[in-house]
Design a protein around this motif. Sequence first.
Motif, PDB file in Angstrom:
ATOM      1  N   PHE A 123      15.395  10.350 -61.446  1.00 56.69           N
ATOM      2  CA  PHE A 123      14.621  10.912 -62.408  1.00 56.69           C
ATOM      3  C   PHE A 123      13.712  11.319 -62.128  1.00 56.69           C
ATOM      4  O   PHE A 123      13.206  12.845 -61.690  1.00 56.69           O
ATOM      5  CB  PHE A 123      14.692   9.352 -63.463  1.00 56.69           C
ATOM      6  N   ARG A 124      12.254  10.773 -61.282  1.00 53.14           N
ATOM      7  CA  ARG A 124      11.167  11.511 -60.494  1.00 53.14           C
ATOM      8  C   ARG A 124      11.629  12.224 -59.422  1.00 53.14           C
ATOM      9  O   ARG A 124      10.843  12.633 -59.452  1.00 53.14           O
ATOM     10  CB  ARG A 124      10.436   9.879 -60.447  1.00 53.14           C
ATOM     11  N   ASP A 125      13.149  11.953 -58.915  1.00 47.01           N
ATOM     12  CA  ASP A 125      13.533  12.682 -57.354  1.00 47.01           C
ATOM     13  C   ASP A 125      14.520  13.932 -57.561  1.00 47.01           C
ATOM     14  O   ASP A 125      14.912  14.255 -56.875  1.00 47.01           O
ATOM     15  CB  ASP A 125      13.863  11.520 -56.168  1.00 47.01           C
ATOM     16  N   ALA A 126      14.757  13.945 -59.508  1.00 47.83           N
ATOM     17  CA  ALA A 126      15.309  14.737 -59.419  1.00 47.83           C
ATOM     18  C   ALA A 126      15.121  16.305 -58.717  1.00 47.83           C
ATOM     19  O   ALA A 126      13.757  16.885 -58.843  1.00 47.83           O
ATOM     20  CB  ALA A 126      15.746  15.148 -61.182  1.00 47.83           C
ATOM     21  N   THR A 127      15.897  17.074 -58.354  1.00 46.99           N
ATOM     22  CA  THR A 127      15.934  19.044 -57.545  1.00 46.99           C
ATOM     23  C   THR A 127      15.537  19.469 -58.847  1.00 46.99           C
ATOM     24  O   THR A 127      13.880  20.049 -58.803  1.00 46.99           O
ATOM     25  CB  THR A 127      16.921  19.326 -57.952  1.00 46.99           C
ATOM     26  N   TYR A 128      15.633  19.454 -60.152  1.00 45.97           N
ATOM     27  CA  TYR A 128      15.482  20.677 -61.036  1.00 45.97           C
ATOM     28  C   TYR A 128      13.839  19.519 -62.420  1.00 45.97           C
ATOM     29  O   TYR A 128      13.303  20.133 -62.949  1.00 45.97           O
ATOM     30  CB  TYR A 128      16.432  21.195 -61.547  1.00 45.97           C
ATOM     31  N   THR A 129      14.772  18.755 -63.118  1.00 47.68           N
ATOM     32  CA  THR A 129      14.151  18.494 -63.878  1.00 47.68           C
ATOM     33  C   THR A 129      14.709  16.598 -64.206  1.00 47.68           C
ATOM     34  O   THR A 129      15.662  16.438 -63.602  1.00 47.68           O
ATOM     35  CB  THR A 129      14.346  19.444 -65.809  1.00 47.68           C
ATOM     36  N   SER A 130      13.836  16.343 -64.781  1.00 50.65           N
ATOM     37  CA  SER A 130      13.994  15.237 -65.161  1.00 50.65           C
ATOM     38  C   SER A 130      15.145  14.517 -65.940  1.00 50.65           C
ATOM     39  O   SER A 130      15.451  13.202 -65.663  1.00 50.65           O
ATOM     40  CB  SER A 130      13.018  13.454 -65.419  1.00 50.65           C
ATOM     41  N   HIS A 131      15.387  15.468 -66.778  1.00 49.70           N
ATOM     42  CA  HIS A 131      16.584  15.206 -67.324  1.00 49.70           C
ATOM     43  C   HIS A 131      17.749  15.761 -67.258  1.00 49.70           C
ATOM     44  O   HIS A 131      18.585  15.564 -68.114  1.00 49.70           O
ATOM     45  CB  HIS A 131      16.143  15.612 -68.975  1.00 49.70           C
ATOM     46  N   GLU A 132      17.931  16.250 -65.763  1.00 53.50           N
ATOM     47  CA  GLU A 132      19.290  16.665 -65.926  1.00 53.50           C
ATOM     48  C   GLU A 132      19.943  15.013 -65.142  1.00 53.50           C
ATOM     49  O   GLU A 132      19.422  14.458 -65.263  1.00 53.50           O
ATOM     50  CB  GLU A 132      19.219  16.968 -64.608  1.00 53.50           C
ATOM     51  N   VAL A 133      21.445  14.524 -65.060  1.00 51.29           N
ATOM     52  CA  VAL A 133      22.137  13.964 -65.047  1.00 51.29           C
ATOM     53  C   VAL A 133      22.646  13.873 -63.742  1.00 51.29           C
ATOM     54  O   VAL A 133      23.369  15.035 -63.545  1.00 51.29           O
ATOM     55  CB  VAL A 133      23.129  13.586 -65.392  1.00 51.29           C
ATOM     56  N   PHE A 134      21.496  12.920 -62.476  1.00 47.49           N
ATOM     57  CA  PHE A 134      22.714  12.954 -60.918  1.00 47.49           C
ATOM     58  C   PHE A 134      23.344  11.639 -60.639  1.00 47.49           C
ATOM     59  O   PHE A 134      22.880  10.805 -61.024  1.00 47.49           O
ATOM     60  CB  PHE A 134      21.557  13.067 -60.221  1.00 47.49           C
ATOM     61  N   VAL A 135      24.797  12.113 -60.003  1.00 44.58           N
ATOM     62  CA  VAL A 135      25.208  10.949 -60.265  1.00 44.58           C
ATOM     63  C   VAL A 135      25.810  11.083 -58.256  1.00 44.58           C
ATOM     64  O   VAL A 135      25.655  12.075 -57.589  1.00 44.58           O
ATOM     65  CB  VAL A 135      27.316  11.222 -60.723  1.00 44.58           C
ATOM     66  N   ASP A 136      25.257  10.231 -57.639  1.00 42.13           N
ATOM     67  CA  ASP A 136      25.449  10.091 -56.207  1.00 42.13           C
ATOM     68  C   ASP A 136      26.776  10.265 -55.309  1.00 42.13           C
ATOM     69  O   ASP A 136      27.934   9.258 -55.872  1.00 42.13           O
ATOM     70  CB  ASP A 136      24.266   8.452 -55.734  1.00 42.13           C
ATOM     71  N   ALA A 137      26.407  10.281 -54.757  1.00 38.50           N
ATOM     72  CA  ALA A 137      28.242  10.825 -53.381  1.00 38.50           C
ATOM     73  C   ALA A 137      28.865   9.509 -53.056  1.00 38.50           C
ATOM     74  O   ALA A 137      30.058   9.649 -53.537  1.00 38.50           O
ATOM     75  CB  ALA A 137      27.553  11.026 -51.949  1.00 38.50           C
ATOM     76  N   GLU A 138      28.001   8.089 -53.363  1.00 40.92           N
ATOM     77  CA  GLU A 138      28.749   7.020 -53.517  1.00 40.92           C
ATOM     78  C   GLU A 138      29.850   6.793 -54.846  1.00 40.92           C
ATOM     79  O   GLU A 138      30.453   6.448 -55.062  1.00 40.92           O
ATOM     80  CB  GLU A 138      28.134   5.827 -53.570  1.00 40.92           C
ATOM     81  N   GLN A 139      28.771   7.275 -55.841  1.00 36.82           N
ATOM     82  CA  GLN A 139      29.444   7.183 -57.342  1.00 36.82           C
ATOM     83  C   GLN A 139      30.467   7.572 -57.108  1.00 36.82           C
ATOM     84  O   GLN A 139      32.068   7.670 -57.950  1.00 36.82           O
ATOM     85  CB  GLN A 139      28.919   7.370 -58.406  1.00 36.82           C
ATOM     86  N   VAL A 140      30.569   9.420 -56.707  1.00 36.88           N
ATOM     87  CA  VAL A 140      31.300  10.612 -56.640  1.00 36.88           C
ATOM     88  C   VAL A 140      32.807  10.319 -56.091  1.00 36.88           C
ATOM     89  O   VAL A 140      33.885  10.074 -56.034  1.00 36.88           O
ATOM     90  CB  VAL A 140      31.153  11.850 -56.234  1.00 36.88           C
TER      91      VAL A 140
END
Length: 108
Positions: free
Chosen positions: A47-64
Amino acid sequence: DLEGIDEFNTDKENLEAYLSHLGKDTPHFCHEIAPKTLIMGLGSTKFRDATYTSHEVFVDAEQVAWFEETVAKHPADEGWSIFCFSHAPIIGSGVRVLQENHVVNGCC
């Protein structure tokens, strides 16, 4: 959602509290809801560390990696159906959003 801006200083701290409160080990899940039918869920880990916006959904490599492995073990040609859920379309998924709805509700 990992907002908690006033409560947590980092996404890691926030995610740990989220998982602990819900009694989960991971932000993802998988359940067989009917014969050869899975529901899978992926959770945003930034959320805080998101590359572009805090509203993007970021799924980490472990989940992928977990997702790819789970899908590979349940192939469609063996009759499996899989439904995948996330809070919002995952960045890079190619799924389009209804931007006018997103903006209207005031979260952008």
